[in-house]
Design an enzyme around this catalytic site. Structure first.
Site, mmCIF file in Angstrom:
data_model
loop_
_atom_site.group_PDB
_atom_site.id
_atom_site.type_symbol
_atom_site.label_atom_id
_atom_site.label_comp_id
_atom_site.label_asym_id
_atom_site.label_seq_id
_atom_site.Cartn_x
_atom_site.Cartn_y
_atom_site.Cartn_z
ATOM 1 C CE LYS A 64 -4.020 1.937 2.440
ATOM 2 N NZ LYS A 64 -4.929 1.777 3.612
ATOM 3 C CB SER A 139 -8.237 3.415 2.428
ATOM 4 O OG SER A 139 -7.383 2.877 3.404
ATOM 5 C CB SER A 163 -8.425 0.690 5.464
ATOM 6 O OG SER A 163 -9.168 1.869 5.384
#
Lengths: 477, 100
Positions: A64, A139, A163
Site C-alpha cells: 500500500k 482504503s 481498510s
C-alpha cells in the site's frame, strides 16, 4: 489457472519440489499485470525489478502506498505527496526484504487512507476485479484488487476503521487486522495513530499466517509496538476448533445488512457448528455508537497528524503565495482532496475550544464502553463472528456524493479498531456473483486463534478457490 | 447545527483556504454528520473514563540514552520544495496585511 493464481504456500511447495522455478512465478505475476492492470488499476507505482534471494525467492508483494520505501515514491494517494521519495524504509519493509519478499509495486488507495471505495485517490479509482463497474473497497483497495486479480501473490494494507478487511471482503480475499501494537507502525504514514495497524491481504488463511509471522513483533522504533512474544502462527493455524466458543454478534446482522450477506454468514455458522464449535448469539449493546465515536476520534487524530503538510520540509508547495500563512493555506488547499479536507475540518472542529468536551472527550468515553462490550463478550467466548461489511461491493460513483452513506459501509469493522483487537475477513460465499466476507474477531493478541477458526472454515469450504473471470483463465463467479 | 462563520473559523485553524462554495458545502455536510452524532449524547458517560489508547499496560516508553545515526542533513533537505542548505527556506513570515 496460472502460477500467479496460486497461493504463496502452494508455489513454495512447487519450488521446493523443483516443479517450477521462482522466476517462473515472478514472470507469471508480471505477465498478469501486463494483461489486466489497464482495467483494474491497482498500482500507482510499479517496481518490477525483483530480487530473488532469501527464503521467499522474491515472490511479488503489493505494498500500500502509505508505507514508506527508501528511494521509491510514497504518495498516500495524495497530490501533496505525489513526488515524495522517503529517505528510509518502514520497519515492515525492512522485514519483507530480509525474508526475500519482493515488492512489485505501490498500490492505489483512498487519499491518506480516508475512504471505503478507493475513489478518493487523487490519481484514479481502482476497479473491482469481480465486476469492473464496482468499487474494490477501501482504503486498501489497490492491494486487495491486486491480490484478487493475480497481480501480486500477496499484499500489505493498513486498517484504521476497516481498510484491510472491507476491501478484502469486497474482493474475495483474506484480510487481517492485527491487534494494535502487534505490527510496527514505523514508516506507516500516520492517519489516526491510536487506530492504525498494518495487515496482510492474501488468497488464503495459511498465507495470512505466513505473512503475519514475517511482520509481527516488537520494534524499538515504534513506541506503541507491544513487547509481546510472537507465537508460531503457521503451526497454530492447523489445530482444530472442537469446543471453540463462538459468539455471533447480533448487532452486526441488524438493519442495513443485505439478505445475501446475512444468509452467507448464517451458512458459515452451520459450517463452524459442524466442525465442533459452539455458536451462540451475543450482543454488543454499544455498537450503534461506534460509528459516531470513530468519526470524531479518527478525524481529530488526522487533523493533528496532517498538520505536518505545510509545504516546508517535503511534499507539495503552492506557487505564488504572499507570505508564510498564505503559503500554508494555498498548499493545503491545492494539495489535499475533498474528503481529506472534510475530515481535517471535522477533526479540527471536534478538538477546538468549546467543543472538545462535547465531542472529542465524549467520543473517547464511548470508546471505553465499546471496549467493555468486547471484554464482557470475551469473558464467555473465544472468538466473535459477523459480516465484514453489511453489503457486497457497491457500484462506482454510488456513494461519492453522500459522505455519510460511505461511512456506513464500515459499521461492522470500526468497533474492532476502537477496541484495538484483531479481526480477519475471509471469503464465505457469493451474493449476486460478488464475494461476501466473514469477519472473525478475537481478544488482544489472539491472532493465532482467529486464524485457526478461519483456517478450519476455509479447509471445509471452497469459496477462497474462486478467481474473478476477468483473467480469462477459467475463474468463475 | 454548524454555521458558515464556524466553518470559516475552523478552516482558518486548519490552515485551509476555502472558497464561498466550499464553505456552503462543508456547512451542509458537517451539519449532517454532526447531527448523526447527536444520538451519542443520549449515553450517560459521566463516570466512564476515556480511552485515549488501548495499550493499558504501556506507560512512558523510554529508549536508552545512546547515540544513533541520525538522518543526514542531505537526506533531510533532499525533499524540501525550496531548500537553502543547511536551511529550509519559507516565504516571508512578517508581511503587512497578511496575518490576521
Amino acid at each position: 489457472m496460472s502460477l500467479c493464481d496460486l497461493t504463496v504456500h502452494e508455489v513454495l511447495d512447487l519450488i521446493k519440489s523443483g516443479e517450477v522455478s521462482a522466476k517462473e512465478v515472478r514472470e507469471s505475476v508480471l505477465a498478469r499485470i501486463e494483461k489486466v492492470e489497464s482495467r483494474v488499476c491497482s498500482y500507482i507505482t510499479m517496481t518490477p525489478e525483483l530480487d530473488s534471494d532469501g527464503a521467499f525467492h522474491g515472490l511479488p508483494l503489493a505494498l500500500k502506498d502509505n508505507i514508506c520505501t527508501r528511494g521509491v515514491r510514497t504518495t498516500c494517494g495524495s497530490r501533496i505527496l505525489e513526488h515524495f521519495v522517503p529517505p528510509y524504509d518502514a520497519t515492515v519493509v525492512t522485514r519483507l526484504k530480509a525474508q526475500g519478499i519482493g515488492i512489485v509495486g505501490k498500490t492505489n488507495m483512498d487519499e491518506f487512507a480516508m475512504g471505503s471505495s478507493c475513489e478518493n485517490s487523487a490519481f484514479f479509482p481502482t476497479r473491482n476485479p469481480w465486476d469492473l463497474d464496482r468499487v474494490p473497497g477501501g482504503s486498501s483497495g489497490g492491494s486487495a484488487a491486486a491480490v484478487a486479480a493475480g497481480e501480486a501473490m500477496w499484499a500489505l494494507g493498513s486498517d484504521t476503521g476497516g481498510s484491510v478487511r472491507q476491501p478484502a471482503s469486497f474482493c474475495g480475499v483474506v484480510g487481517l487486522k492485527p491487534t494494535y501494537g502487534r505490527v510496527s507502525r514505523y514508516g506507516l504514514v500516520a492517519f489516526a495513530s491510536s487506530l492504525d495497524q498494518i495487515g496482510p491481504i492474501t488468497r488464503d488463511v495459511l498465507d495470512s499466517a505466513i505473512l503475519l509471522s514475517v511482520i509481527a513483533g516488537h520494534d524499538p522504533l515504534d513506541s506503541t509496538s507491544a513487547p509481546v512474544p510472537v507465537p508460531d502462527y503457521v503451526q497454530d493455524v492447523r489445530r482444530d476448533v472442537k469446543g471453540l466458543k463462538v459468539g455471533l454478534v447480533r448487532e452486526y446482522l441488524g438493519q442495513g445488512t443485505e439478505d445475501g450477506v446475512r444468509s452467507c454468514i448464517l451458512k458459515a455458522v452451520e459450517v463452524l457448528t459442524d466442525l465442533g464449535a459452539h455458536v451462540e448469539e451475543v450482543s454488543l449493546p454499544h455498537t450503534a455508537y461506534a460509528l459516531d465515536a470513530y468519526y470524531l476520534i479518527a478525524p481529530a487524530e488526522a487533523s493533528s497528524n496532517l498538520a505536518r503538510y505545510d509545504g516546508v520540509k517535503y511534499g507539495y508547495r503552492a506557487e505564488g503565495a504572499v507570505g508564510l500563512l498564505d503559503m500554508y493555506q494555498r498548499t493545503r488547499r491545492e494539495g489535499f482532496g475533498e474528503e481529506v479536507k472534510r475530515r481535517i475540518m471535522l477533526g479540527t472542529y471536534a478538538l477546538s475550544s468549546g467543543y472538545y468536551d462535547a465531542y472529542y472527550l465524549r467520543a473517547q468515553k464511548v470508546r471505553t464502553l465499546i471496549r467493555m462490550d468486547f471484554q464482557k463478550a470475551f469473558s464467555e467466548y473465544d472468538v466473535l463472528l459477523g459480516p465484514t461489511a453489511p453489503t457486497v461491493a457497491f457500484r462506482a460513483g454510488e456513494r461519492t456524493s453522500d459522505p455519510l452513506s460511505m461511512y456506513l459501509s464500515d459499521v461492522c469493522t470500526i468497533p474492532i479498531n476502537l477496541a484495538g483487537i484483531p479481526a480477519v475477513s475471509i471469503p464465505c460465499g457469493f451474493s449476486g456473483g460478488l464475494p461476501v466476507g466473514l469477519q472473525i474477531i478475537g481478544k488482544p493478541f489472539s491472532e493465532a486463534i482467529i486464524l485457526r477458526a478461519a483456517y478450519a472454515f476455509e479447509s471445509s469450504t471452497d469459496h477462497h478457490k474462486n478467481r474473478p473471470a476477468l483473467t480469462g483463465e477459467g475463474g468463475e463467479a | 447545527m454548524i454555521d458558515r462563520e464556524t466553518v470559516e473559523h475552523v478552516a482558518h485553524l486548519a490552515r485551509l483556504k476555502v472558497t464561498d462554495e466550499e464553505i456552503s458545502r462543508f456547512t451542509g455536510q458537517l451539519s449532517q454528520i454532526l447531527e448523526h452524532m447527536e444520538k451519542m449524547k443520549a449515553l450517560d458517560v459521566n463516570h466512564v473514563p476515556p480511552t485515549f489508547h488501548v495499550l493499558e499496560e504501556m506507560v512512558n516508553v523510554m529508549r536508552g540514552d545512546t547515540r544513533r545515526e541520525p538522518l543526514s542533513q542531505e537526506d533531510a533537505l533532499n525533499m524540501a520544495p525550496d531548500p537553502a542548505p543547511p536551511y529550509f527556506r519559507v516565504p516571508k513570515v512578517i508581511e503587512l496585511g497578511v496575518d490576521q
